[in-house]
Structures are given as C-alpha cells and as structure tokens.
Design a protein around this motif. Structure first.
Motif, mmCIF file in Angstrom:
data_model
loop_
_atom_site.group_PDB
_atom_site.id
_atom_site.type_symbol
_atom_site.label_atom_id
_atom_site.label_comp_id
_atom_site.label_asym_id
_atom_site.label_seq_id
_atom_site.Cartn_x
_atom_site.Cartn_y
_atom_site.Cartn_z
ATOM 1 N N VAL A 91 20.917 76.790 41.715
ATOM 2 C CA VAL A 91 21.218 76.313 40.375
ATOM 3 C C VAL A 91 22.386 77.138 39.846
ATOM 4 O O VAL A 91 22.388 78.368 39.925
ATOM 5 C CB VAL A 91 19.987 76.431 39.451
ATOM 6 C CG1 VAL A 91 20.323 76.026 38.025
ATOM 7 C CG2 VAL A 91 18.838 75.581 39.992
ATOM 8 N N THR A 92 23.384 76.455 39.309
ATOM 9 C CA THR A 92 24.561 77.125 38.753
ATOM 10 C C THR A 92 24.257 77.662 37.354
ATOM 11 O O THR A 92 23.235 77.316 36.754
ATOM 12 C CB THR A 92 25.743 76.140 38.659
ATOM 13 O OG1 THR A 92 25.393 75.106 37.731
ATOM 14 C CG2 THR A 92 26.099 75.552 40.016
ATOM 15 N N ALA A 93 25.172 78.459 36.833
ATOM 16 C CA ALA A 93 25.037 78.947 35.450
ATOM 17 C C ALA A 93 25.006 77.765 34.485
ATOM 18 O O ALA A 93 24.242 77.764 33.507
ATOM 19 C CB ALA A 93 26.178 79.897 35.113
ATOM 20 N N GLN A 94 25.805 76.742 34.770
ATOM 21 C CA GLN A 94 25.804 75.535 33.938
ATOM 22 C C GLN A 94 24.444 74.838 33.997
ATOM 23 O O GLN A 94 23.932 74.348 32.989
ATOM 24 C CB GLN A 94 26.907 74.584 34.407
ATOM 25 C CG GLN A 94 27.044 73.336 33.571
ATOM 26 C CD GLN A 94 28.180 72.438 34.064
ATOM 27 O OE1 GLN A 94 29.030 72.860 34.841
ATOM 28 N NE2 GLN A 94 28.180 71.209 33.601
ATOM 29 N N GLY A 95 23.830 74.802 35.184
ATOM 30 C CA GLY A 95 22.502 74.216 35.337
ATOM 31 C C GLY A 95 21.444 74.989 34.572
ATOM 32 O O GLY A 95 20.569 74.416 33.926
ATOM 33 N N GLU A 96 21.522 76.329 34.651
ATOM 34 C CA GLU A 96 20.581 77.181 33.906
ATOM 35 C C GLU A 96 20.706 76.930 32.407
ATOM 36 O O GLU A 96 19.710 76.817 31.700
ATOM 37 C CB GLU A 96 20.831 78.661 34.212
ATOM 38 C CG GLU A 96 20.438 79.087 35.604
ATOM 39 C CD GLU A 96 18.945 79.265 35.795
ATOM 40 O OE1 GLU A 96 18.189 79.248 34.810
ATOM 41 O OE2 GLU A 96 18.535 79.426 36.955
ATOM 42 N N LYS A 97 21.932 76.838 31.941
ATOM 43 C CA LYS A 97 22.169 76.580 30.515
ATOM 44 C C LYS A 97 21.631 75.202 30.125
ATOM 45 O O LYS A 97 21.020 75.041 29.071
ATOM 46 C CB LYS A 97 23.666 76.675 30.207
ATOM 47 C CG LYS A 97 23.996 76.525 28.753
ATOM 48 C CD LYS A 97 25.475 76.706 28.501
ATOM 49 C CE LYS A 97 25.793 76.490 27.023
ATOM 50 N NZ LYS A 97 27.228 76.550 26.758
ATOM 51 N N PHE A 98 21.843 74.212 30.996
ATOM 52 C CA PHE A 98 21.379 72.850 30.720
ATOM 53 C C PHE A 98 19.858 72.776 30.607
ATOM 54 O O PHE A 98 19.323 71.933 29.880
ATOM 55 C CB PHE A 98 21.882 71.896 31.811
ATOM 56 C CG PHE A 98 21.681 70.445 31.485
ATOM 57 C CD1 PHE A 98 22.459 69.823 30.533
ATOM 58 C CD2 PHE A 98 20.704 69.709 32.125
ATOM 59 C CE1 PHE A 98 22.278 68.484 30.218
ATOM 60 C CE2 PHE A 98 20.505 68.365 31.826
ATOM 61 C CZ PHE A 98 21.306 67.758 30.867
ATOM 62 N N LEU A 99 19.145 73.657 31.303
ATOM 63 C CA LEU A 99 17.681 73.675 31.214
ATOM 64 C C LEU A 99 17.196 73.981 29.793
ATOM 65 O O LEU A 99 16.038 73.757 29.473
ATOM 66 C CB LEU A 99 17.095 74.671 32.214
ATOM 67 C CG LEU A 99 17.040 74.149 33.653
ATOM 68 C CD1 LEU A 99 16.791 75.294 34.631
ATOM 69 C CD2 LEU A 99 15.993 73.066 33.792
ATOM 70 N N GLY A 100 18.081 74.455 28.941
ATOM 71 C CA GLY A 100 17.740 74.625 27.526
ATOM 72 C C GLY A 100 17.443 73.297 26.844
ATOM 73 O O GLY A 100 16.791 73.264 25.805
ATOM 74 N N HIS A 101 17.908 72.181 27.433
ATOM 75 C CA HIS A 101 17.638 70.834 26.912
ATOM 76 C C HIS A 101 16.445 70.175 27.593
ATOM 77 O O HIS A 101 16.166 69.001 27.353
ATOM 78 C CB HIS A 101 18.864 69.930 27.113
ATOM 79 C CG HIS A 101 20.100 70.439 26.460
ATOM 80 N ND1 HIS A 101 20.269 70.467 25.100
ATOM 81 C CD2 HIS A 101 21.234 70.957 26.997
ATOM 82 C CE1 HIS A 101 21.456 70.973 24.814
ATOM 83 N NE2 HIS A 101 22.060 71.280 25.942
ATOM 84 N N ASP A 102 15.755 70.894 28.463
ATOM 85 C CA ASP A 102 14.646 70.340 29.235
ATOM 86 C C ASP A 102 13.592 69.747 28.296
ATOM 87 O O ASP A 102 13.124 70.424 27.376
ATOM 88 C CB ASP A 102 14.027 71.446 30.095
ATOM 89 C CG ASP A 102 13.027 70.943 31.104
ATOM 90 O OD1 ASP A 102 12.496 69.830 30.946
ATOM 91 O OD2 ASP A 102 12.751 71.684 32.057
ATOM 92 N N PRO A 103 13.206 68.488 28.526
ATOM 93 C CA PRO A 103 12.198 67.853 27.670
ATOM 94 C C PRO A 103 10.858 68.585 27.630
ATOM 95 O O PRO A 103 10.122 68.446 26.654
ATOM 96 C CB PRO A 103 12.030 66.457 28.269
ATOM 97 C CG PRO A 103 13.272 66.219 29.041
ATOM 98 C CD PRO A 103 13.751 67.559 29.505
ATOM 99 N N ILE A 104 10.533 69.382 28.646
ATOM 100 C CA ILE A 104 9.238 70.071 28.604
ATOM 101 C C ILE A 104 9.253 71.301 27.703
ATOM 102 O O ILE A 104 8.198 71.866 27.421
ATOM 103 C CB ILE A 104 8.700 70.449 30.005
ATOM 104 C CG1 ILE A 104 9.479 71.600 30.622
ATOM 105 C CG2 ILE A 104 8.607 69.253 30.910
ATOM 106 C CD1 ILE A 104 8.781 72.239 31.799
#
Length: 193
Positions: A91-104
C-alpha cells in the motif's frame, strides 16, 4: 426471534453501511476490502494468492482488483526478496491516506464508544464464531499473527545474543519482526488455548 438470529440480522444491517451501498469514493466493496487487508497484512500475506483467499475470490478477480488499486495509485507491486518471480503488494502513502475515507471508519468509532470491556467481549465473540465456522465449514479466516499456532517465540538467550530473530513462523520457516506479529495473516490457524 432467537437471540442468535437477532444478532446476525444486526450484523447484516451494520454491514450494509459499507457493503451493500455500491461504490464509495470510487472503490467497490471488494476493492475497499483488499486495500484494508493489504494495509494490515503481514509480510507473508501481501501476495496475490493471499489476497484472493481473503477476499474470497479467484486469483484472476484478485488480479483485477489489484490493477484497479494500482491505477488509482493506492498499491504497488514489488519483487519478493527471496523469489524474484513472486510479488509483494504494498500500500502506498496515497493508499494509506485514502483509508481515512474508508466506510468502516464510522463503525470503528461506534465500537470505540462502547468502552474497552464491551469492545473486547464483542471482538472475542466474533473470533469464536469465525473459529467455529473454520471448523464446521472447513475454511480459514485471517487473524492476528500473535494468536497463530505457527508463531514461536525464540528463547531469551538467543534474543539477547542477537543470534536469531525474536519470533519465527513455523509455517513459512522464516523470521518475523516483532511489529509483524500484530498484523493479519492469511495462513492463520488458531493456537490451542
């Protein structure tokens, strides 16, 4: 209605928050599941095969999920250190940051509001159900490495002399850094209690 059925129906309603409402922020439910898993998986579980097993799909479908996540910049493939023909999904840094929008995340906040005792009893109950399903349905769920029967802790004298690593996975016959023992493993098998 039995208590067991009522509980499962509540779980289904809870799952609807992220599972049944279509795309969220441009990702489908399986893509979210893959990104979430790969962000929490140990070194042995960040492979296309382990991902397919976790998501409950074929390797071909898992490959398509990986391609979507790569195209969005959330994931990269890296050659495995021990076998250059194999790849590790990172997982990239961008992916890690995007997990902040995770619906769970909203569910995580809801559980956090319960307090430690209720969180612990809920987690333990769900683990027991998954263990029961593993036995009765002949399946395996991913879980935390430190709870796995394959994890061994090396002797204190070996650790102090730096002769060998602190933990070893007997399944993969490889060393595991201590921080990896808190991550998910797709080859998890419950240790005896």
């Amino acid at each position: 209605m039995t208590l067991a059925r009522e509980t499962v129906e509540l779980l289904v309603q809870t799952a609807r928050i992220w599972h049944f409402e279509g795309s969220r922020h441009g990702l489908r439910d399986r893509e979210w599941m893959a990104l979430r898993f790969l962000a929490r998986a140990n070194q042995f579980s960040r492979t296309p095969s382990a991902l397919a097993s976790f998501v409950g799909t074929t390797r071909g479908t898992a490959s398509q999920i990986v391609k979507v996540l790569e195209r969005k910049g959330f994931l990269v493939r890296k050659p495995a250190a021990e076998d250059k023909r194999s790849v590790i999904l990172c997982v990239t840094a961008q992916g890690e940051k995007f997990l902040g929008h995770d619906p769970i995340n909203v569910l995580v906040k809801g559980f956090a509001a319960l307090g430690v005792d209720r969180q612990t009893s809920s987690r333990d109950a769900l683990r027991q159900v998954l263990d029961w399903l593993d036995i009765t349905q002949q399946r395996h769920h991913a879980d935390i490495c430190r709870e796995c029967t394959f994890l061994t802790e090396n002797s204190a004298e070996a650790v102090t002399s730096n002769a060998c690593p602190q933990f070893t996975c007997r399944f993969f016959r490889a060393a595991i850094p201590p921080e990896e023992t808190t991550l998910l493993c797709a080859t998890f098998e419950r240790g005896r209690r």
